[in-house]
Motif scaffolding. Structure first.
Motif, PDB file in Angstrom:
ATOM      1  N   ASN A   1      -6.549  12.390  -3.203  1.00  0.00           N
ATOM      2  CA  ASN A   1      -6.183  11.313  -4.126  1.00  0.00           C
ATOM      3  C   ASN A   1      -6.046   9.970  -3.417  1.00  0.00           C
ATOM      4  O   ASN A   1      -6.401   8.935  -3.970  1.00  0.00           O
ATOM      5  N   LEU A   2      -5.506   9.990  -2.199  1.00  0.00           N
ATOM      6  CA  LEU A   2      -5.368   8.743  -1.448  1.00  0.00           C
ATOM      7  C   LEU A   2      -6.726   8.209  -0.988  1.00  0.00           C
ATOM      8  O   LEU A   2      -6.968   6.997  -0.996  1.00  0.00           O
TER       9      LEU A   2
ATOM     10  N   LYS B   1       0.838  -1.212   0.000  1.00  0.00           N
ATOM     11  CA  LYS B   1       0.000   0.000   0.000  1.00  0.00           C
ATOM     12  C   LYS B   1       0.866   1.253   0.000  1.00  0.00           C
ATOM     13  O   LYS B   1       0.546   2.245  -0.647  1.00  0.00           O
ATOM     14  N   GLU B   2       1.994   1.209   0.743  1.00  0.00           N
ATOM     15  CA  GLU B   2       2.907   2.350   0.753  1.00  0.00           C
ATOM     16  C   GLU B   2       3.534   2.537  -0.623  1.00  0.00           C
ATOM     17  O   GLU B   2       3.696   3.658  -1.088  1.00  0.00           O
TER      18      GLU B   2
ATOM     19  N   MET C   1      -4.787   6.126   5.429  1.00  0.00           N
ATOM     20  CA  MET C   1      -4.150   7.226   4.716  1.00  0.00           C
ATOM     21  C   MET C   1      -3.166   7.965   5.624  1.00  0.00           C
ATOM     22  O   MET C   1      -2.019   8.182   5.262  1.00  0.00           O
TER      23      MET C   1
ATOM     24  N   GLU D   1      -4.220  14.055   0.077  1.00  0.00           N
ATOM     25  CA  GLU D   1      -5.195  13.314   0.881  1.00  0.00           C
ATOM     26  C   GLU D   1      -6.413  12.925   0.049  1.00  0.00           C
ATOM     27  O   GLU D   1      -6.914  11.800   0.155  1.00  0.00           O
TER      28      GLU D   1
ATOM     29  N   LEU E   1      -6.802   4.034  -4.977  1.00  0.00           N
ATOM     30  CA  LEU E   1      -6.473   3.261  -3.771  1.00  0.00           C
ATOM     31  C   LEU E   1      -7.635   3.188  -2.789  1.00  0.00           C
ATOM     32  O   LEU E   1      -7.762   2.216  -2.049  1.00  0.00           O
TER      33      LEU E   1
ATOM     34  N   SER F   1       0.934   4.034  -2.827  1.00  0.00           N
ATOM     35  CA  SER F   1       0.764   5.441  -2.441  1.00  0.00           C
ATOM     36  C   SER F   1       1.928   6.285  -2.938  1.00  0.00           C
ATOM     37  O   SER F   1       1.732   7.409  -3.416  1.00  0.00           O
TER      38      SER F   1
END
Length: 154
Positions: free
Chosen positions: A114-115, A88-89, A127, A112, A120, A92
């Motif tokens: 977009n995440l 996930k990182e 987040m 924030e 995702l 991101s």
């Protein structure tokens, strides 16, 4: 699994060898002489190994810690950072790379958004956890500008 650089692995392997001879701890000067390494570079490597709990390093004496974890050696410090990122990182980080401007900056709110609402679809908790993790790993840095808060991709 613990990820370290190849230089750190060389130092750790020397400590393992000397630990058999010096049961009360390996003196730093013995290690420095054997490795023929600059003192500041050795100190930096020992600090990293200490932080990763592979050794204890106090008063110029090094003790080997038995942590039973697998060690993965990579070429550079940036490779260490990449190896320590979970999926996930990584996803991101790829997203951040795609939305930063020419100065490697992205608005906090755009990041924030977009995440949270992008591909995702992270939860609020996840987040903020990922952003904090990337900050702690010194991959991104929070920057305050006159027109708001930004993140700098380092």
């Amino acid at each position: 699994m613990i990820t370290i650089t190849k230089k750190e692995e060389i130092v750790l392997n020397k400590i393992k060898i000397f630990h058999l001879e010096y049961t009360d701890g390996v003196p730093e000067n013995i290690l420095k002489e054997d490795l023929e390494i600059y003192e500041h570079e050795l100190n930096q490597i020992l600090k990293v190994l200490n932080e990763k709990k592979l050794i204890s390093y106090e008063n110029n004496v090094i003790n080997l810690l038995d942590n039973g974890k697998t060690i993965n050696a990579v070429d550079s410090q940036s490779d260490v950072k990449d190896a320590e990122l979970d999926q996930k990182e990584k996803d991101s980080l790829n997203l951040i790379k795609s939305i930063v401007d020419d100065n490697n900056l992205v608005s906090r709110y755009i990041l924030e958004g977009n995440l949270l609402y992008g591909d995702l679809k992270l939860s609020n908790f996840r987040m903020y956890h990922i952003i904090l993790s990337l900050e702690n790993k010194e991959i991104i840095k929070k920057v305050k500008k006159t027109d708001g808060e930004y993140y700098l991709l380092i």
